[in-house]
Design an enzyme around this catalytic site. Structure first.
Site, PDB file in Angstrom:
ATOM      1  N   ASN A   9       0.948  -1.115  -0.068  1.00 17.39           N
ATOM      2  CA  ASN A   9      -0.039   0.096   0.206  1.00 17.39           C
ATOM      3  C   ASN A   9       0.956   1.362   0.073  1.00 17.39           C
ATOM      4  OD1 ASN A   9      -1.774   1.962   0.604  1.00 17.39           O
ATOM      5  ND2 ASN A   9      -2.875   0.828   2.153  1.00 17.39           N
ATOM      6  N   LYS A  16       3.477   0.775   2.982  1.00 17.11           N
ATOM      7  CA  LYS A  16       2.953  -0.110   4.147  1.00 17.11           C
ATOM      8  C   LYS A  16       3.072  -1.573   3.351  1.00 17.11           C
ATOM      9  CE  LYS A  16      -0.103   2.793   6.581  1.00 17.11           C
ATOM     10  NZ  LYS A  16      -1.570   3.120   6.755  1.00 17.11           N
ATOM     11  N   ARG A  90      -2.769  -2.055  -3.495  1.00 16.97           N
ATOM     12  CA  ARG A  90      -3.957  -1.293  -3.241  1.00 16.97           C
ATOM     13  C   ARG A  90      -3.814  -0.068  -4.277  1.00 16.97           C
ATOM     14  NH1 ARG A  90      -4.796   3.961   0.484  1.00 16.97           N
ATOM     15  NH2 ARG A  90      -6.858   4.278  -0.066  1.00 16.97           N
ATOM     16  N   HIS A 178     -12.320   4.043  -0.510  1.00 15.83           N
ATOM     17  CA  HIS A 178     -12.168   3.325   0.386  1.00 15.83           C
ATOM     18  C   HIS A 178     -12.964   1.998   0.431  1.00 15.83           C
ATOM     19  CE1 HIS A 178     -11.515   7.444   2.839  1.00 15.83           C
ATOM     20  NE2 HIS A 178     -10.544   6.599   3.031  1.00 15.83           N
ATOM     21  N   LEU A 206     -13.728   6.588   9.385  1.00 12.44           N
ATOM     22  CA  LEU A 206     -12.945   7.914   9.741  1.00 12.44           C
ATOM     23  C   LEU A 206     -11.641   7.927  10.132  1.00 12.44           C
ATOM     24  CD1 LEU A 206     -16.118   8.838  12.181  1.00 12.44           C
ATOM     25  CD2 LEU A 206     -15.783   9.405   9.646  1.00 12.44           C
ATOM     26  N   ARG A 238      -8.062  17.782   3.491  1.00 15.49           N
ATOM     27  CA  ARG A 238      -8.978  17.927   2.381  1.00 15.49           C
ATOM     28  C   ARG A 238     -10.224  18.493   2.790  1.00 15.49           C
ATOM     29  NH1 ARG A 238      -8.671  11.864   0.229  1.00 15.49           N
ATOM     30  NH2 ARG A 238      -7.196  11.324   2.112  1.00 15.49           N
ATOM     31  N   MET A 281      -6.552  14.100  14.658  1.00 17.76           N
ATOM     32  CA  MET A 281      -7.700  14.425  15.686  1.00 17.76           C
ATOM     33  C   MET A 281      -7.134  14.032  17.078  1.00 17.76           C
ATOM     34  SD  MET A 281     -10.815  14.883  15.990  1.00 17.76           S
ATOM     35  CE  MET A 281     -11.548  14.747  14.379  1.00 17.76           C
ATOM     36  N   ARG A 282      -6.193  13.221  17.219  1.00 15.54           N
ATOM     37  CA  ARG A 282      -5.527  13.434  18.755  1.00 15.54           C
ATOM     38  C   ARG A 282      -5.077  14.659  19.047  1.00 15.54           C
ATOM     39  NH1 ARG A 282      -1.720   8.229  16.862  1.00 15.54           N
ATOM     40  NH2 ARG A 282      -1.765   9.928  15.209  1.00 15.54           N
ATOM     41  N   ILE A 326      -9.876   7.423  13.353  1.00 12.59           N
ATOM     42  CA  ILE A 326     -10.718   8.125  14.266  1.00 12.59           C
ATOM     43  C   ILE A 326     -11.752   7.187  14.851  1.00 12.59           C
ATOM     44  CG2 ILE A 326     -11.974  10.102  14.213  1.00 12.59           C
ATOM     45  CD1 ILE A 326     -10.111  11.361  12.219  1.00 12.59           C
ATOM     46  N   GLY A 327     -12.458   6.658  13.770  1.00 11.26           N
ATOM     47  CA  GLY A 327     -13.675   5.566  14.099  1.00 11.26           C
ATOM     48  C   GLY A 327     -13.323   4.604  15.083  1.00 11.26           C
ATOM     49  N   GLU A 376      -7.659  -3.403   5.377  1.00 11.14           N
ATOM     50  CA  GLU A 376      -7.647  -3.488   4.006  1.00 11.14           C
ATOM     51  C   GLU A 376      -6.378  -4.433   3.486  1.00 11.14           C
ATOM     52  OE1 GLU A 376      -8.569   1.234   3.208  1.00 11.14           O
ATOM     53  OE2 GLU A 376      -7.015   0.750   4.634  1.00 11.14           O
TER      54      GLU A 376
END
Length: 395
Positions: A9, A16, A90, A178, A206, A238, A281-282, A326-327, A376
Site C-alpha cells: 500500500n 505499508k 492497493r 475506501h 473515519l 482535504r 484528531m488526537r 478516528i472511528g 484493508e
C-alpha cells in the site's frame, strides 16, 4: 512452507506492507510493517505476529523505489526458504473498467497510469509500488485491488452529476473510495451480526481520509466520496463538500492557479485548515484552542448530516459501524455523532464507548452501533490469493 502473499500500500510518504500465508480459508497474517517518513526521516518498521517488533532508520534520500527494494530484501532475508507466490497492490482508482481485482500486465499498467489525473495524490505512488515489485519479482503474479471497485454497481442517481449527459458517458461520475475497507467491514459484519448485516448499514470510515458508505445486503448503495477523494466529509487536510461557485470565485476573482487551488483543497483544508492547529484528531482533542474545538464540532456536524442523507437513500437504518483510525479510537467523535442522532433511534452506552468495546450502543437503542477495526491488507491478500489461483479451495 505455504505460499506467501505480500501486500503493498504505497502512499505519498510511506509504503505499508504485510506478509500473509495462503494456507487457510482466510489469509493468515505473519508480518506487518512499513517504510515511513519518505522525504523526511525514513525508517523501516516491522512487527512479526506473536514475535518481536523492530525499527531502524534509513538513508534520508530514500525514495519509493528504494523503499520497496528494502521491503523485498527484508522478506527474502527473513524467509529464505519461502516462496513469494503473489503480490497484491492497493490501487486507489480503477476507473470505469475495473470492478474487480485483476492480474497486472503491461496493458493494465498503462491504463492505470492513464487514471493518474483522477487521483493525482495517490495513483502515482500506487504505480511506483507496482513497478518496484515487478522489478524485484518479475515472474510473480501482481494483482491490482481497487478502492473504487466495491462501488461500481451504484444506480445512475447515485453515480451521476447533473451535468450534460455526455460528461457521464465520458466517465465523469461519482466513483467512491475506501472500497477495500468497506468490503472488509461488510464481510466482517456478516460474522458479527448476520441479521443486521443484510439490512441497511452505514459504515463510517473515519481517518485522515474520511467517508461514509451505505450498504444494503452487504452491497455498496451510495457513498460520500465522488469523482475524487475530495468530496463528502471534511478530512485531515482535504476540504470535503464545497460549493463549486466558491472555487470559481477563487480562480477568477482571487487569481488562483489550478495548481494553487489543488494544493489548497488537498493539503491546506479540512481539520488542519479549520483549526490552524493540526490535521491529527488526537492533537485537536488535546488542544485548548477554540478553533480546534470548532473543527471537531464541524467534523461531527457533517458526519451527522451525511448519515441522515444516506439513511434516506437506503430506506432506513439497521446498523451503524465506526471504523478506521478516528472511528476506532475516538470516543469523543463517536459520542458526538451518536448523541446527535437520537431521533434515528440510536443511543450510546457511555461505558462501552469509553472502553472501545465492539458494541457501544445502549440496550435501549433501536439500532446497534459497532466499532469494528478494518483490515484493508487482509482484503487485498484475499483478493490476491483468489486472482492468482492460490486459494486452498483452488488447490
Amino acid at each position: 512452507m505455504a505460499d506467501l502473499v505480500v501486500t503493498l500500500n504505497a502512499g505519498s510518504s510511506s509504503v505499508k506492507f504485510a506478509l500473509f500465508a495462503a494456507d487457510a480459508e482466510w489469509p493468515r497474517l505473519m508480518v506487518s510493517g512499513a517504510v515511513e517518513g519518505l522525504g523526511a526521516r525514513p525508517r523501516f518498521r516491522v512487527e512479526i505476529v506473536d514475535g518481536k517488533a523492530s525499527e531502524r532508520k534509513l538513508d534520508a534520500t530514500l525514495g519509493h523505489g528504494q523503499a520497496i527494494a528494502e521491503i523485498f530484501n527484508w522478506v527474502e532475508d527473513s524467509y529464505p526458504a519461502a516462496t513469494v507466490s503473489a503480490i497484491g497492490h492497493r490501487v486507489v482508482h480503477g476507473g470505469l473498467r475495473y470492478s474487480a481485482p485483476v492480474i497486472i500486465d503491461a496493458e493494465t499498467l498503462a491504463e492505470l497510469k492513464a487514471l493518474i489525473p483522477l487521483a493525482p495524490l495517490h495513483q502515482p505512488h500506487n504505480i511506483a509500488g507496482i513497478e518496484g515489485a515487478c522489478e524485484a519479482f518479475p515472474h510473480v503474479p501482481q494483482v491490482a485491488c481497487f478502492d473504487t471497485a466495491f462501488h461500481r454497481g451504484h444506480a445512475f442517481v447515485d453515480d451521476a452529476y447533473a451535468l450534460p449527459y455526455s460528461y457521464y458517458e465520458q466517465g465523469l461520475r461519482r466513483f467512491g473510495f475506501h472500497g477495500l475497507s468497506y468490503e472488509y467491514i461488510s464481510r466482517r459484519l456478516r460474522i458479527i451480526d448476520p441479521i443486521h448485516a443484510e439490512g441497511g448499514v452505514i459504515v463510517a470510515h473515519l481517518g485522515n481520509g474520511a467517508s461514509l458508505c451505505a450498504l444494503k445486503g452487504g452491497r455498496s448503495i451510495a457513498t460520500t466520496m465522488g469523482f475524487s477523494a475530495l468530496e463528502g466529509l471534511p478530512m485531515g487536510t482535504r476540504c470535503g463538500e464545497i460549493d463549486p461557485g466558491l472555487l470559481l470565485y477563487l480562480l477568477h476573482s482571487e487569481g488562483m492557479t489550478p495548481s494553487e487551488l489543488s494544493h489548497l483543497l488537498y493539503e491546506r483544508s479540512g481539520l488542519l485548515g479549520l483549526s490552524g492547529v493540526s490535521h491529527d484528531m488526537r492533537v485537536l482533542e488535546a488542544s485548548k484552542e477554540p478553533r480546534a474545538a470548532a473543527a471537531i464540532a464541524y467534523f461531527i456536524h457533517r458526519i451527522k448530516m451525511e448519515i441522515a442523507a444516506l439513511t434516506a437513500v437506503i430506506g432506513g437504518l439497521d446498523a451503524l459501524v465506526f471504523t478506521a483510525g478516528i472511528g476506532e479510537r475516538s470516543t469523543r467523535i463517536r459520542a458526538g455523532v451518536v448523541d446527535g442522532l437520537g431521533w434515528l433511534g440510536l443511543a450510546l452506552d457511555k461505558t462501552a464507548n469509553a472502553r472501545h468495546e465492539s458494541l457501544i450502543s445502549a440496550p435501549q437503542s433501536r439500532i446497534p452501533v459497532f466499532v469494528t477495526p478494518t483490515d484493508e491488507e487482509a482484503m487485498i491478500a484475499r483478493h490476491t490469493i483468489e486472482a492468482a489461483g492460490l486459494s486452498v479451495a483452488a488447490r
